[in-house]
Design an enzyme around this catalytic site. Structure first.
Site, mmCIF file in Angstrom:
data_model
loop_
_atom_site.group_PDB
_atom_site.id
_atom_site.type_symbol
_atom_site.label_atom_id
_atom_site.label_comp_id
_atom_site.label_asym_id
_atom_site.label_seq_id
_atom_site.Cartn_x
_atom_site.Cartn_y
_atom_site.Cartn_z
ATOM 1 N N THR A 54 45.434 35.541 42.332
ATOM 2 C CA THR A 54 47.037 36.147 43.147
ATOM 3 C C THR A 54 47.485 37.230 42.764
ATOM 4 O OG1 THR A 54 47.005 33.390 42.808
ATOM 5 C CG2 THR A 54 49.050 35.141 42.921
ATOM 6 N N LYS B 264 49.695 32.638 50.075
ATOM 7 C CA LYS B 264 49.791 32.272 48.482
ATOM 8 C C LYS B 264 51.312 32.271 47.720
ATOM 9 C CE LYS B 264 48.260 30.610 44.628
ATOM 10 N NZ LYS B 264 46.675 31.675 43.549
ATOM 11 N N LYS C 175 53.852 35.633 35.705
ATOM 12 C CA LYS C 175 53.288 36.132 37.167
ATOM 13 C C LYS C 175 53.540 35.888 38.291
ATOM 14 C CE LYS C 175 48.867 35.961 37.486
ATOM 15 N NZ LYS C 175 48.399 35.733 38.952
#
Length: 297
Positions: free
Chosen positions: A95, A171, A239
């Site tokens: 990611t 994503k 994150k």
């Protein structure tokens, strides 16, 4: 493409690499953790002394690393890109921010290799089961070429676009929804806890109502535990929601709800709970409301 270099043998990467071995691929692992490398070697992988050695003669390099900085280090700092077969495929499955993925892709293509932007969803359980969702953006020919590899590690495989960064964007949207869903479940439970409602009963009611969601059913039970097993850590959403906000800034898109969810995960991490299960973002609500956690073993 029978030889694959695989960088990033963490909680998801290691079982993904093992599934490639089961499917008959030659795999060479790349990781700083010698224990993970040893475990993959025992499973049948070929040992390699460096990233460039692992990529030498390989037709594909899969990057399942922690972040974009690690991907760039493996590719450009450790020599894996130049060692990869001419015309070989770099597949970034971690990611990462969409704009960063675009920049990495441009450097890969300029070096005479192909690039597939293919982040995954499904967590450790999906990685072990080989049932990941894969969101790939690349030219159709490259997508067709990597299909057999993807089928060894995933079940829901999508071609979401022709341009690098589009997979990362899909994503990013997925993580926006996941993070917000977890945070709002915690908020709802915290309200009920504040007035003394039995959260076990609340969970049963909500799980069968129109208010239900996959995250409520998955994270809800763990929110009621004092120290649940870690499925995905709080810091992962610190994150990932940070990436969501970065993507929003780059696109000029306002994401106020995602920003609030990010602050709650950040507050949880800041109190020292970054490595606990992400369901424990509820602790931030308890702290805000002055409520003791209503937990069960």
């Amino acid at each position: 493409m029978k030889t694959i270099a695989f960088a990033g043998l963490g909680a998801m990467g290691l079982p993904m690499a093992k599934n490639l071995l089961v499917a008959g691929y030659r795999v060479r692992g790349i990781d700083l953790n010698p224990t993970a490398l040893a475990e993959l070697t025992v499973a049948g992988a070929e040992p390699a002394a460096s990233a460039s050695e692992a990529a030498s003669g390989a037709g594909m390099l899969i990057l399942m690393v922690v972040n974009a900085a690690q991907a760039e280090q493996v590719l450009f700092g450790n020599g894996a890109l130049q060692a990869l077969d001419e015309g070989g495929i770099v597949c970034l499955m971690a990611t990462c921010p969409p704009a960063t993925v675009e920049r990495i892709a441009a450097r890969v293509v300029a070096a005479g290799r192909r690039f597939v932007d293919a982040p995954v969803s499904g967590g450790t359980a999906g990685a072990i089961a080989g049932s990941l969702t894969i969101m790939a953006a690349c030219e159709r020919a490259s997508f067709d070429a990597v299909q057999p590899v993807f089928q060894a590690i995933g079940q829901r495989i999508f071609h979401v676009g022709e341009r690098a960064g589009q997979g990362a964007t899909v994503k990013t949207v997925n993580q926006l929804l996941c993070g917000v869903h977890i945070a709002v479940v915690a908020e709802a439970f915290a309200l009920a806890a504040k007035v003394g409602v039995d959260l076990d009963v609340l969970l049963e009611i909500m799980s069968g109502s129109a208010a239900s969601s996959w995250m409520l059913k998955d994270r809800g039970p763990r929110m009621l535990q004092a120290e649940p097993e870690v499925s995905s850590a709080v810091d992962i959403f610190v994150k990932d929601l940070g990436i969501v906000l970065e993507a929003g800034r780059d696109a000029g898109a306002a994401l106020p709800i995602a920003a609030v969810a990010h602050q709650l995960f950040l507050a949880t991490s800041g109190r020292g709970d970054g490595r606990v299960d992400d369901s424990q973002v509820i602790r931030s609500y308890y702290a805000l409301n002055g409520t003791m956690a209503a937990s069960r073993p």
